[in-house]
Design a protein around this motif. Structure first.
Motif, PDB file in Angstrom:
ATOM      1  N   VAL A  18       0.851  -1.208   0.000  1.00 35.51           N
ATOM      2  CA  VAL A  18       0.000   0.000   0.000  1.00 35.51           C
ATOM      3  C   VAL A  18       0.884   1.254   0.000  1.00 35.51           C
ATOM      4  CG1 VAL A  18      -1.580   1.376   1.435  1.00 35.51           C
ATOM      5  CG2 VAL A  18      -2.053  -1.052   1.021  1.00 35.51           C
ATOM      6  N   ASN A  19       1.946   1.225   0.767  1.00 38.09           N
ATOM      7  CA  ASN A  19       2.865   2.356   0.866  1.00 38.09           C
ATOM      8  C   ASN A  19       3.523   2.676  -0.479  1.00 38.09           C
ATOM      9  OD1 ASN A  19       4.226   4.290   2.627  1.00 38.09           O
ATOM     10  ND2 ASN A  19       6.068   3.097   2.293  1.00 38.09           N
TER      11      ASN A  19
ATOM     12  N   VAL B 255       2.229   2.815  -3.338  1.00 37.10           N
ATOM     13  CA  VAL B 255       1.385   3.683  -4.164  1.00 37.10           C
ATOM     14  C   VAL B 255       1.792   5.151  -3.999  1.00 37.10           C
ATOM     15  CG1 VAL B 255      -0.978   4.460  -4.617  1.00 37.10           C
ATOM     16  CG2 VAL B 255      -0.537   2.051  -4.098  1.00 37.10           C
TER      17      VAL B 255
ATOM     18  N   PHE C 147     -10.401  -4.207  -0.232  1.00 35.20           N
ATOM     19  CA  PHE C 147      -9.825  -2.864  -0.357  1.00 35.20           C
ATOM     20  C   PHE C 147      -8.471  -2.925  -1.061  1.00 35.20           C
ATOM     21  CE2 PHE C 147      -6.277  -0.600   1.609  1.00 35.20           C
ATOM     22  CZ  PHE C 147      -6.508   0.695   1.150  1.00 35.20           C
TER      23      PHE C 147
ATOM     24  N   PHE D 279      -7.446  -0.814  -4.449  1.00 34.89           N
ATOM     25  CA  PHE D 279      -6.462   0.253  -4.307  1.00 34.89           C
ATOM     26  C   PHE D 279      -5.229  -0.004  -5.174  1.00 34.89           C
ATOM     27  CE2 PHE D 279      -3.118   2.521  -1.705  1.00 34.89           C
ATOM     28  CZ  PHE D 279      -3.569   3.804  -1.997  1.00 34.89           C
TER      29      PHE D 279
ATOM     30  N   THR E 132      -5.887   0.004  -9.061  1.00 34.52           N
ATOM     31  CA  THR E 132      -6.087   1.350  -9.602  1.00 34.52           C
ATOM     32  C   THR E 132      -4.776   1.907 -10.151  1.00 34.52           C
ATOM     33  OG1 THR E 132      -7.899   1.839  -8.058  1.00 34.52           O
ATOM     34  CG2 THR E 132      -6.768   3.728  -9.038  1.00 34.52           C
TER      35      THR E 132
ATOM     36  N   ILE F 226      -4.036  10.764  -3.538  1.00 30.16           N
ATOM     37  CA  ILE F 226      -3.982   9.331  -3.243  1.00 30.16           C
ATOM     38  C   ILE F 226      -4.522   9.020  -1.845  1.00 30.16           C
ATOM     39  CG2 ILE F 226      -2.427   7.358  -2.923  1.00 30.16           C
ATOM     40  CD1 ILE F 226      -0.642   8.563  -5.103  1.00 30.16           C
ATOM     41  N   LYS F 227      -4.166   9.841  -0.883  1.00 28.38           N
ATOM     42  CA  LYS F 227      -4.605   9.593   0.495  1.00 28.38           C
ATOM     43  C   LYS F 227      -6.129   9.654   0.610  1.00 28.38           C
ATOM     44  CE  LYS F 227      -3.609  10.872   5.268  1.00 28.38           C
ATOM     45  NZ  LYS F 227      -2.877  11.792   6.172  1.00 28.38           N
TER      46      LYS F 227
ATOM     47  N   TYR G  65      -8.279   9.175  -1.802  1.00 29.61           N
ATOM     48  CA  TYR G  65      -8.828   8.042  -2.541  1.00 29.61           C
ATOM     49  C   TYR G  65      -8.740   6.767  -1.698  1.00 29.61           C
ATOM     50  CZ  TYR G  65      -9.352   4.581  -6.321  1.00 29.61           C
ATOM     51  OH  TYR G  65      -9.767   3.520  -7.103  1.00 29.61           O
ATOM     52  N   LYS G  66      -7.605   6.579  -1.034  1.00 28.97           N
ATOM     53  CA  LYS G  66      -7.407   5.417  -0.156  1.00 28.97           C
ATOM     54  C   LYS G  66      -8.476   5.380   0.939  1.00 28.97           C
ATOM     55  CE  LYS G  66      -3.981   3.548   3.095  1.00 28.97           C
ATOM     56  NZ  LYS G  66      -4.390   4.053   4.417  1.00 28.97           N
ATOM     57  N   ASN G  67      -8.710   6.513   1.568  1.00 33.94           N
ATOM     58  CA  ASN G  67      -9.728   6.590   2.631  1.00 33.94           C
ATOM     59  C   ASN G  67     -11.126   6.338   2.081  1.00 33.94           C
ATOM     60  OD1 ASN G  67      -7.776   7.157   4.533  1.00 33.94           O
ATOM     61  ND2 ASN G  67      -8.004   9.382   4.363  1.00 33.94           N
TER      62      ASN G  67
ATOM     63  N   SER H 165     -11.522   2.597   1.478  1.00 32.37           N
ATOM     64  CA  SER H 165     -11.568   1.954   2.798  1.00 32.37           C
ATOM     65  C   SER H 165     -12.952   2.112   3.430  1.00 32.37           C
ATOM     66  CB  SER H 165     -10.490   2.564   3.694  1.00 32.37           C
ATOM     67  OG  SER H 165     -10.487   1.950   4.948  1.00 32.37           O
TER      68      SER H 165
END
Length: 257
Positions: A118-119, A121, A153, A157, A160, A199-200, A202-204, A207
Motif C-alpha cells: 500500500v505504501n 502507491v 480494499f 487500491f 487502480t 492518493i490519500k 482516494y485510499k480513505n 476503505s
C-alpha cells in the motif's frame, strides 16, 4: 548463516532456494543503470544474486540489528551496495532516489507485506517496478476480480495504480524456517495514466466503502451520484470494478459533497 535465527517479531522466513532467487531477479530485469532497494536483506541470500547482475546501486533496508555485522562483512567489497539500518516503512524513498526511478524488491515480512505494498502507491511517480515475495493469500487479493471472496480494499487500491503479474507460487520448503503458508512472487508495475491526484483521499474513500462490505451502496452514497455513474444503488462494494471506484471518487470530489 547458521548463527542467524529468524525472528517472529519481524515476520522473518529466510529464502534458501537459489532458483527462486534467480526467478525474482529475472523479474526485476536488472540493468547497469538501475537503482534498486531491497526490502529486508536478512542473511543476504537474495542480495547476493541481485549484486551478481551488477546494478548501478543496491540499497538494502534492514530493521534487524542482529544481522548488520553479517551483511556488512558479506558485502564489504561491493562499492555499489549500501546498508540502510532502518524500518522500511519509516524511510523516505525520495531521499534515496534523488530524482531517479527506482526498483523495489524483497522477500517481505508476512506481518507487514500489505502495508508495504500500500505504501508503494505513494511513491508511484518514482517506481519503475516492484517484485515481491509475499503470502500467496495476499497475492491472490492483489489479482482478485469483483464478486470473489479475495476481492478487498487491497485489490481495488493496488489495481487502480498498478498492473500486477503473478509470477510463481513458492512452497514453504524453500524457506528457513518454513512458514505455515505457501508464498508467491508478484511483479507490480505502475500504470501509465493515473487519474487519481489525491492518493490519500482516494485510499480513505475505498476503505470507507469496504467497511461493512455486504451493505448496499445506497446506504453510503447518494443514489443520484450512483445513477450518474451508472451503478445500481443495490450493488455492494465487492461488486464494483476499480474503474467504478475511480468514477465514483471523481464525481463525489468534483461535487465537493
Amino acid at each position: 548463516m547458521n548463527k542467524v535465527r529468524a525472528k517472529k517479531q519481524f515476520g522473518q522466513h529466510f529464502l534458501n532456494s537459489k532458483n527462486v532467487a534467480e526467478e525474482i531477479v529475472k523479474a526485476i530485469n536488472i540493468s547497469s543503470e538501475d537503482i534498486i532497494i531491497e526490502v529486508g536483506v536478512g542473511t543476504g541470500f537474495l542480495t547476493e544474486v541481485i549484486l551478481s547482475k551488477n546494478p548501478y546501486h543496491l540499497y538494502g533496508v534492514e530493521i534487524d540489528k542482529s544481522v548488520y555485522d553479517l551483511i556488512e562483512e558479506k558485502f564489504k567489497d561491493y562499492k555499489n551496495f549500501s546498508l540502510i539500518k532502518h524500518d522500511f516503512l519509516k524511510i523516505n524513498l525520495y531521499d534515496i532516489a534523488k530524482g531517479h526511478k527506482i526498483k523495489l524488491v524483497g522477500n517481505l515480512p508476512y506481518n507487514v507485506a500489505s502495508l508495504i505494498i500500500v505504501n508503494c502507491v505513494f511513491y508511484i511517480d518514482i517506481l519503475e517496478r516492484c517484485v515481491f515475495m509475499i503470502q500467496k493469500e495476499v497475492a491472490e487479493k492483489l489479482i482478485a476480480k469483483p464478486k470473489t471472496k479475495d476481492y478487498t480494499f487491497l485489490s481495488v487500491f493496488i489495481q487502480t495504480f498498478f498492473n500486477i503479474d503473478y509470477i510463481m507460487s513458492v512452497p514453504a520448503r524453500f524457506f528457513t524456517p518454513p512458514p505455515k503458508v505457501t508464498s508467491a512472487v508478484v511483479k507490480i508495475s505502475p500504470k501509465e495514466n493515473i487519474p487519481i491526484k489525491d492518493i490519500k483521499k482516494y485510499k480513505n474513500f475505498i476503505s470507507n466503502i469496504f467497511q461493512n462490505r455486504r451493505k448496499m451502496l445506497r446506504t453510503k452514497i447518494d443514489e443520484e451520484i450512483l445513477k450518474q455513474v451508472n451503478i445500481n444503488s443495490t450493488s455492494r462494494a465487492e461488486e464494483l470494478t476499480f474503474e467504478d471506484f475511480i468514477k465514483l471518487f471523481e464525481v463525489i470530489n468534483s461535487d465537493n459533497r
